[in-house]
Enzyme design. Structure first.
Site, mmCIF file in Angstrom:
data_model
loop_
_atom_site.group_PDB
_atom_site.id
_atom_site.type_symbol
_atom_site.label_atom_id
_atom_site.label_comp_id
_atom_site.label_asym_id
_atom_site.label_seq_id
_atom_site.Cartn_x
_atom_site.Cartn_y
_atom_site.Cartn_z
ATOM 1 N N GLU A 44 0.804 -1.220 0.000
ATOM 2 C CA GLU A 44 0.000 0.000 0.000
ATOM 3 C C GLU A 44 0.839 1.273 0.000
ATOM 4 O O GLU A 44 1.657 1.472 0.900
ATOM 5 C CB GLU A 44 -0.906 0.011 1.237
ATOM 6 C CG GLU A 44 -1.810 1.227 1.321
ATOM 7 C CD GLU A 44 -2.678 1.250 2.572
ATOM 8 O OE1 GLU A 44 -3.654 2.000 2.591
ATOM 9 O OE2 GLU A 44 -2.365 0.504 3.521
ATOM 10 N N GLU A 63 -12.866 2.503 4.619
ATOM 11 C CA GLU A 63 -11.789 2.810 5.559
ATOM 12 C C GLU A 63 -11.710 4.334 5.712
ATOM 13 O O GLU A 63 -10.790 4.983 5.229
ATOM 14 C CB GLU A 63 -10.444 2.244 5.083
ATOM 15 C CG GLU A 63 -9.421 2.216 6.211
ATOM 16 C CD GLU A 63 -7.982 2.116 5.730
ATOM 17 O OE1 GLU A 63 -7.189 1.434 6.401
ATOM 18 O OE2 GLU A 63 -7.647 2.725 4.698
#
Length: 267
Positions: free
Chosen positions: A151, A250
């Protein structure tokens, strides 16, 4: 929007409740799936703590789709262990813990934060260690049919992966040097946008490399519709590129009902 595609990040949502009660809150809010950052205070938790976490997810009747591997002290600025010689063994231990949990709870992806640059350590040395540890994690994940996710992050100056292309290059390096192909891009649309990536381009050019998608609007990291990102357009692009994976919520809740946007979301 179809809630069956959504997984709720219970490390950033439902924070008024204790961590072990959050899967139940997700279920009560109408979701069948959850994900977490590393849910323990230590890299290798006691068996009773692992069992308590697994039981909380099972009793809530939800699936744990994704789980972060141990990443250090996030509050202190840590963003991963896998590229640090000092913490490499801890990272590998967390892989064992996480994949055992994942095997029991149906987890399909493990987020392996790359780690901040280490002062005094050659970048090439750090990258070599990261590549080795990602390969180890990927083989363990493959044994339960899961992927490892890499990520890009924003707002952490020492974190070296800022753009989708940076993460894809890491995935390519792991494949090239270790022959494993289940290391994929985690496309957190908030982080990518904040770092200046063109989301249309990222999702078109790298669509085949995307292993997971996380949603939050920018600026602010709130619910879709609270910022300037056209997240519905992003999801339409992914659909045209045949992405059929999970979509993670998220974001930080800014409204009394942080999910009131879903029913009207054109995606």
């Amino acid at each position: 929007m179809d809630r069956r595609r959504l997984t709720v990040n219970c490390s950033i949502l439902f924070t008024a409740a204790s961590l072990l009660h959050r899967p139940r809150h997700a279920r009560d809010a109408g979701f069948d799936a959850v994900e977490f950052w590393w849910p323990f205070d230590v890299t290798v938790p006691a068996d009773r703590d692992v069992e308590a976490f697994v039981t909380a997810v099972e009793d809530a009747g939800v699936r744990l789709t994704h789980l972060n591997l141990a990443a250090g002290d996030l509050a202190a600025g840590d963003r991963g262990l896998l590229s640090s010689p000092r913490h490499s063994a801890e990272f590998r231990d967390s892989v064992d813990v996480a994949t055992d949990i994942g095997k029991r709870l149906g987890t399909v992806g493990f987020n392996a934060l790359y780690g901040n640059r280490v002062d005094g350590l050659e970048v090439a040395t750090q990258n070599e260690l990261a590549t080795e540890n990602l390969a180890i994690a990927a083989r363990a994940a493959a044994a339960i049919g899961a992927t490892i996710l890499v990520e890009p992050l924003s707002a952490i100056p020492a974190y070296p992966l800022l753009h989708a292309a940076d993460a894809v290059a890491v995935c390519d390096r792991v494949r090239r040097e270790h022959g494993v192909d289940n290391v994929m891009l985690l496309a957190d649309l908030y982080h990518l946008a904040v770092n200046g990536d063109d989301l249309d381009e990222v999702l078109s050019v790298h669509s085949g490399r995307v292993g997971h998608v996380q949603l939050a609007d920018a600026p602010g990291r709130g619910e879709p519709g609270t910022g300037n990102l056209d997240l519905a357009r992003c999801l339409r692009i992914l659909d045209t590129q045949s992405y059929r994976g999970w979509i993670s919520l998220e974001y930080r809740a800014t409204r009394a009902d942080p999910f009131d946007w879903i029913s009207d979301f054109p995606a």
